[in-house]
Design a protein around this motif. Structure first.
Motif, PDB file in Angstrom:
ATOM      1  N   GLY A  76      45.791  54.511  28.525  1.00  0.00           N
ATOM      2  CA  GLY A  76      46.014  53.123  28.963  1.00  0.00           C
ATOM      3  C   GLY A  76      47.158  53.036  29.962  1.00  0.00           C
ATOM      4  N   LEU A  77      47.185  51.917  30.677  1.00  0.00           N
ATOM      5  CA  LEU A  77      48.199  51.742  31.720  1.00  0.00           C
ATOM      6  C   LEU A  77      49.187  50.634  31.380  1.00  0.00           C
ATOM      7  CD1 LEU A  77      45.731  52.176  34.692  1.00  0.00           C
ATOM      8  CD2 LEU A  77      47.702  53.629  34.245  1.00  0.00           C
ATOM      9  N   ALA A  78      49.123  50.125  30.145  1.00  0.00           N
ATOM     10  CA  ALA A  78      50.017  49.015  29.792  1.00  0.00           C
ATOM     11  C   ALA A  78      50.909  49.363  28.598  1.00  0.00           C
ATOM     12  CB  ALA A  78      49.194  47.758  29.509  1.00  0.00           C
ATOM     13  N   VAL A 343      55.032  49.396  41.086  1.00  0.00           N
ATOM     14  CA  VAL A 343      54.877  48.294  40.138  1.00  0.00           C
ATOM     15  C   VAL A 343      53.395  47.968  40.121  1.00  0.00           C
ATOM     16  CG1 VAL A 343      55.638  45.982  39.487  1.00  0.00           C
ATOM     17  CG2 VAL A 343      57.112  47.430  40.900  1.00  0.00           C
ATOM     18  N   LYS A 344      52.770  48.219  38.965  1.00  0.00           N
ATOM     19  CA  LYS A 344      51.312  48.090  38.896  1.00  0.00           C
ATOM     20  C   LYS A 344      50.896  46.662  38.576  1.00  0.00           C
ATOM     21  CE  LYS A 344      49.413  52.584  37.875  1.00  0.00           C
ATOM     22  NZ  LYS A 344      48.576  52.583  39.069  1.00  0.00           N
ATOM     23  N   HIS A 345      49.808  46.262  39.192  1.00  0.00           N
ATOM     24  CA  HIS A 345      49.220  44.959  38.877  1.00  0.00           C
ATOM     25  C   HIS A 345      47.715  45.120  38.709  1.00  0.00           C
ATOM     26  CE1 HIS A 345      52.951  44.020  41.103  1.00  0.00           C
ATOM     27  NE2 HIS A 345      53.090  43.173  40.108  1.00  0.00           N
ATOM     28  N   ILE A 385      41.659  43.158  41.547  1.00  0.00           N
ATOM     29  CA  ILE A 385      42.388  43.995  42.501  1.00  0.00           C
ATOM     30  C   ILE A 385      43.597  44.636  41.810  1.00  0.00           C
ATOM     31  CG2 ILE A 385      43.681  44.010  44.689  1.00  0.00           C
ATOM     32  CD1 ILE A 385      40.717  43.370  45.101  1.00  0.00           C
ATOM     33  N   HIS A 386      43.755  45.944  42.014  1.00  0.00           N
ATOM     34  CA  HIS A 386      44.979  46.621  41.564  1.00  0.00           C
ATOM     35  C   HIS A 386      45.956  46.547  42.740  1.00  0.00           C
ATOM     36  CE1 HIS A 386      42.873  47.685  38.028  1.00  0.00           C
ATOM     37  NE2 HIS A 386      41.953  48.368  38.688  1.00  0.00           N
ATOM     38  N   TYR A 387      46.798  45.532  42.689  1.00  0.00           N
ATOM     39  CA  TYR A 387      47.729  45.278  43.791  1.00  0.00           C
ATOM     40  C   TYR A 387      49.043  45.974  43.451  1.00  0.00           C
ATOM     41  CZ  TYR A 387      49.726  42.828  47.746  1.00  0.00           C
ATOM     42  OH  TYR A 387      50.297  42.534  48.958  1.00  0.00           O
TER      43      TYR A 387
HETATM   44  C1  2HG Z   1      41.164  52.056  38.492  1.00  0.00           C
HETATM   45  O1  2HG Z   1      40.511  51.084  38.850  1.00  0.00           O
HETATM   46  C2  2HG Z   1      41.988  51.969  37.259  1.00  0.00           C
HETATM   47  O2  2HG Z   1      41.126  53.134  39.104  1.00  0.00           O
HETATM   48  C3  2HG Z   1      43.464  52.284  37.501  1.00  0.00           C
HETATM   49  O3  2HG Z   1      41.845  50.738  36.655  1.00  0.00           O
HETATM   50  C4  2HG Z   1      44.157  51.312  38.389  1.00  0.00           C
HETATM   51  O4  2HG Z   1      45.975  52.798  38.868  1.00  0.00           O
HETATM   52  C5  2HG Z   1      45.606  51.634  38.750  1.00  0.00           C
HETATM   53  O5  2HG Z   1      46.392  50.700  38.952  1.00  0.00           O
END
Ligand code: 2HG
Ligand code: ZN
Length: 462
Positions: A76-78, A343-345, A385-387
């Protein structure tokens, strides 16, 4: 309350030596997320090998008043699956419960235990001639339990929906150690509350997912993958409309990738796109069981070039070439991590608001935190969107986060489209959800976990 070593002894006498890890050298990979942003310190790690063992572990910890952090593949990323640094929380790893219990190609279902790796479940479905359509870059390590607990998204949500859409049945150990067995394989089931929905996406705060029945789909025989450069996100959206008109429900993925993302992939993974320079790119995939897909896709792309909503592009000529195009997209996250701090979104806005959101947020950041770089990419077909904002020493990560989320809110969006709240966004959730919604969430938590022992500090502040 017993000491951590008393508790570890009790757990060990129940689970046996293979079921409990207390040595720090072996604990480390369970203590921190893969990006090493949320380092924790568990009291110990338990590894039960059956649902009954999970239930008994939960009862033992409850009696001792000790919090539990359920953990799957820890991808996970959170920061939702790692303990805090207090040294008092027990990590409950599901990685010894990895069986696929059943694959039914006619009924189109698969039943797997929580610790089963997503890729293993995909392969089992494929061997049976079916498709398990949850597709993520982390699929080689992510587990079914984690995917369900996080309500994972990925690149095929556009066609197949989020994980929630695919869960038919669930088995969950509740915070009091009872087992709720709802492992039904029914397509239609309106008998009372659909309680499993509460646990899907609850990030281990309401119960421990131990097994799931997931829906399978027909495995398409034909697919087309293309990488295109587009003038701007507005054109990408127009292209999406055209693809909807001409390829309809056959589109499985529609990903937006910025120049910065591809530059990072070139620098850190050594992969280069086979098309000319540009600022924005779209990776599109369509799949069908019927022939004629490629011709339809070529005609659609032809008219996109004519209308100049696409500037350059390549259609994969083979499965291997399609995989190369996908590799560009799949290496973005890892390449970004190698570049330095970010900073991930993980935001979503209504689809048609994406271009304006990108303009607004770009301006706000340039004005308020100059000198940052933006790595924007994501699932345009879902408005997700991963901004991600690349920062240097001296940049205020909190300010960046706030600016991006405020612009998201101004467009009616969400601060997490697919990664969840974990510990990373706990403070932000309170700011952007109404007090009525937060109160409802707290009431649910209190009803199921009155002692607050299941994954405390995740999703809701303790
Ligand atoms: C993706 O779409 C994942 O590749 C990771 O959800 C997004 O790294 C990220 O911020
Ligand atoms: Zn994503």
């Amino acid at each position: 309350m017993s000491t951590s070593s008393d508790l570890a002894d009790r757990l060990q006498s129940y689970l046996g030596p293979a079921g409990v890890i207390t040595d720090w050298r072996d604990l480390e990979s369970y203590a921190v997320d893969w990006r090493k942003l949320f380092p924790g310190k568990p009291a110990c790690v338990v590894r039960p090998n059956s649902t009954e063992q999970v239930a008994q572990v939960v009862r033992i910890c409850r009696e001792a008043g000790v919090p539990i952090v359920p953990q799957g593949g820890n991808t996970g990323l959170a920061g939702g699956a790692v303990p805090d640094a207090s040294g008092t929380q027990v990590v409950l790893s599901l990685n010894r419960m990895a069986a696929i219990r059943n694959v039914d190609p006619i009924g189109m279902t698969i039943e797997a235990e929580a610790g089963c790796i997503l890729k293993v479940a995909q392969d089992a479905a494929s061997t049976a001639g079916r498709l398990l359509p949850i597709s993520l870059a982390a699929e080689g390590s992510a587990t079914i339990g984690g995917v369900v607990a996080a309500n994972a998204g990925g690149v095929n949500v556009l066609r197949y929906g989020m994980t929630r859409n695919l869960v038919l049945g669930l088995e969950v150990v509740l915070p009091d150690g009872t087992i709720a067995n709802g492992l039904r394989r029914l397509r239609k089931d309106n008998a009372g509350y659909d309680w499993k929905q509460l646990f899907i996406g609850s990030e281990g705060t309401l119960g421990v997912v131990t097994a799931a029945v997931l829906r399978l789909l027909p495995r398409p025989k034909h697919s087309v993958t293309a990488l295109l450069s587009v003038p701007d996100p507005d054109a990408a959206l127009t292209l999406f409309g055209l693809a909807q008109d001409d390829l309809g429900d056959q589109i499985t993925a529609f990903e937006l990738i910025s120049r910065t993302s591809l530059d990072l992939v070139a620098r850190h993974a050594g992969l280069k796109p086979p098309i000319a320079e540009g600022e924005w790119f779209v990776l599109i995939e369509a799949a069908s069981s019927l022939a004629g897909l490629r011709e339809a896709a070529e005609a659609m792309l032809g008219s996109a070039f004519e209308r100049e909503i696409a500037l350059d592009g390549v259609i994969a000529e083979s499965g291997a070439q399609a995989a190369q195009l996908w590799a560009l997209r799949e290496h973005v996250t890892e390449s970004e991590a190698r570049e330095g701090k970010s900073v991930k979104h993980d935001v979503s806005v209504p689809l048609t608001a994406v271009p304006l959101f990108l303009v607004d947020v770009g301006k706000a950041l340039a004005d308020e935190v100059p000198g940052t770089r933006v790595n924007a990419f994501g699932h345009l077909g879902d408005g997700n969107i991963h901004y991600n904002v690349l920062i240097e020493d001296g940049h205020d990560a909190g300010a960046v986060n706030r600016i991006v989320h405020d612009v998201v809110a101004s467009h009616g969006g969400s601060i997490s489209a697919e990664h969840g709240i974990g510990q990373y966004r706990v403070g932000e959730l309170v700011r952007y959800r109404s007090s009525v919604e937060m109160e409802l969430a707290r009431k649910l938590k209190l009803a199921l976990d009155p002692q607050g022992l299941l994954n405390p500090g995740k999703v809701l502040s303790p």
